[in-house]
Scaffold this active site. Structure first.
Site, mmCIF file in Angstrom:
data_model
loop_
_atom_site.group_PDB
_atom_site.id
_atom_site.type_symbol
_atom_site.label_atom_id
_atom_site.label_comp_id
_atom_site.label_asym_id
_atom_site.label_seq_id
_atom_site.Cartn_x
_atom_site.Cartn_y
_atom_site.Cartn_z
ATOM 1 N N LYS A 13 0.827 -1.206 0.000
ATOM 2 C CA LYS A 13 0.000 0.000 0.000
ATOM 3 C C LYS A 13 0.868 1.266 0.000
ATOM 4 C CE LYS A 13 -2.154 -1.011 3.897
ATOM 5 N NZ LYS A 13 -1.500 -2.273 4.314
ATOM 6 N N ARG A 88 -9.212 0.949 9.332
ATOM 7 C CA ARG A 88 -8.865 -0.431 9.654
ATOM 8 C C ARG A 88 -9.951 -1.121 10.468
ATOM 9 N NH1 ARG A 88 -2.901 0.392 9.303
ATOM 10 N NH2 ARG A 88 -1.806 -1.543 9.657
ATOM 11 N N ARG A 127 12.414 -6.153 5.160
ATOM 12 C CA ARG A 127 12.167 -4.791 4.668
ATOM 13 C C ARG A 127 13.047 -3.734 5.348
ATOM 14 N NH1 ARG A 127 5.930 -2.846 4.322
ATOM 15 N NH2 ARG A 127 5.962 -3.003 6.580
ATOM 16 N N ARG A 161 11.513 -1.303 10.616
ATOM 17 C CA ARG A 161 10.443 -1.122 11.582
ATOM 18 C C ARG A 161 10.512 -2.158 12.694
ATOM 19 N NH1 ARG A 161 4.972 -0.170 8.217
ATOM 20 N NH2 ARG A 161 4.237 -1.366 10.005
ATOM 21 N N ARG A 172 -0.181 -9.051 13.312
ATOM 22 C CA ARG A 172 -0.755 -8.000 12.459
ATOM 23 C C ARG A 172 -1.703 -8.616 11.424
ATOM 24 N NH1 ARG A 172 4.723 -5.649 10.582
ATOM 25 N NH2 ARG A 172 3.602 -4.153 9.287
HETATM 26 P P1 AMP Z 1 1.133 0.372 9.193
HETATM 27 O O1 AMP Z 1 2.327 1.216 8.931
HETATM 28 O O2 AMP Z 1 -0.088 0.859 8.438
HETATM 29 O O3 AMP Z 1 1.388 -1.102 8.998
HETATM 30 O O4 AMP Z 1 0.767 0.561 10.742
HETATM 31 C C1 AMP Z 1 1.665 0.182 11.758
HETATM 32 C C2 AMP Z 1 0.919 0.037 13.077
HETATM 33 O O5 AMP Z 1 0.322 1.287 13.442
HETATM 34 C C3 AMP Z 1 -0.243 -0.945 13.061
HETATM 35 O O6 AMP Z 1 0.169 -2.284 13.272
HETATM 36 C C4 AMP Z 1 -1.092 -0.406 14.222
HETATM 37 O O7 AMP Z 1 -0.528 -0.740 15.469
HETATM 38 C C5 AMP Z 1 -0.952 1.091 14.040
HETATM 39 N N1 AMP Z 1 -1.972 1.641 13.114
HETATM 40 C C6 AMP Z 1 -1.762 2.217 11.885
HETATM 41 N N2 AMP Z 1 -2.909 2.623 11.320
HETATM 42 C C7 AMP Z 1 -3.889 2.276 12.196
HETATM 43 C C8 AMP Z 1 -5.304 2.408 12.176
HETATM 44 N N3 AMP Z 1 -5.945 2.943 11.130
HETATM 45 N N4 AMP Z 1 -5.993 1.949 13.256
HETATM 46 C C9 AMP Z 1 -5.368 1.407 14.320
HETATM 47 N N5 AMP Z 1 -4.037 1.232 14.396
HETATM 48 C C10 AMP Z 1 -3.290 1.668 13.349
#
Ligand code: AMP
Length: 215
Positions: A13, A88, A127, A161, A172
């Protein structure tokens, strides 16, 4: 144009969102990036969410809806958004509908990027990201160049990360299936869903995204 990129962690994404930013002048709203920025600048909220994120759980709807609301508010009516990693949960999807309505905006499409779990785990566990421009590397498929310089900007620092490890990633994924995958039905029902195969070279996937959002 306002679009959502929907898909499990590691589906690509962020990579596709960056292309849409460069080529179409859209603004990427990634709640994951916003939360990581809050964490690294040590804000009270950032400290509060750090453990939740490291485990691969979701932070509260209230926090992410607040972050997205601020960004929509901050940009003029002519701006188009790509929502990356948001919504989400169904509550977040409802809140987004309300926020867009409030600002006289409409959602054009929700692009679901499908990638199978084992490929996702392999993708995220190797990554690395350029700390300056965000270019994404992978230990196996796109290693950091031998001279240690980013191919895009020449920067020499890369980040990994904290949640890009197998146990966090499995959590996740479970969280995605439990909390986020119901959104596929939600957007299918309102006619916005476009599902594409997220496996393949970046340019191949880019072409599928372009087709899904109408060229
Ligand atoms: P991402 O970079 O989108 O994979 O997000 C990394 C982490 O941030 C996720 O595993 C969640 O812990 C938190 N996170 C990101 N976006 C959201 C969201 N829309 N709702 C809840 N937690 C989020």
């Amino acid at each position: 144009m306002n679009i959502i990129l929907l898909g499990p962690p590691g589906a690509g994404k962020g990579t596709q969102a960056r292309t849409l930013v460069e080529e179409r002048g859209l603004v990427q709203l990634s709640t994951g990036d916003m939360l990581r920025a809050a964490k690294s600048s040590g804000t009270e909220m950032g400290n509060r969410v750090a453990d939740v994120m490291a485990r691969g759980d979701l932070v509260t709807d209230e926090i992410v809806i607040g972050l997205i609301g601020e960004q929509i508010e901050a940009h003029g009516a002519g701006t188009g958004f790509i929502f990356d990693g948001f919504p989400r949960t169904l509550a977040q999807a409802d809140a987004l509908t309300e926020l867009l309505d409030k600002h006289g905006r409409t959602l054009d499409a929700v692009v679901e990027m499908k990638v199978d779990d084992e490929a996702l785990i392999a993708r995220v566990t190797g990554r690395a990201t350029c700390a300056n421009c965000g270019e994404v590397y992978h230990d196996v498929t796109k290693p950091i160049p031998a001279d240690g310089k980013c191919v895009k900007c020449g920067h020499t620092e890369f980040t990994r990360r904290a949640d890009d490890n197998e146990s966090s990633m499995r959590n996740r994924l479970m969280t995605y299936y439990r909390e986020t995958s119901p959104l596929i039905g939600y957007y299918y029902a309102n006619g916005k869903l476009r599902s594409i195969d997220g496996l393949g070279a970046i340019d191949e996937v880019k072409a599928r995204v372009a087709e899904a959002i109408g060229g």
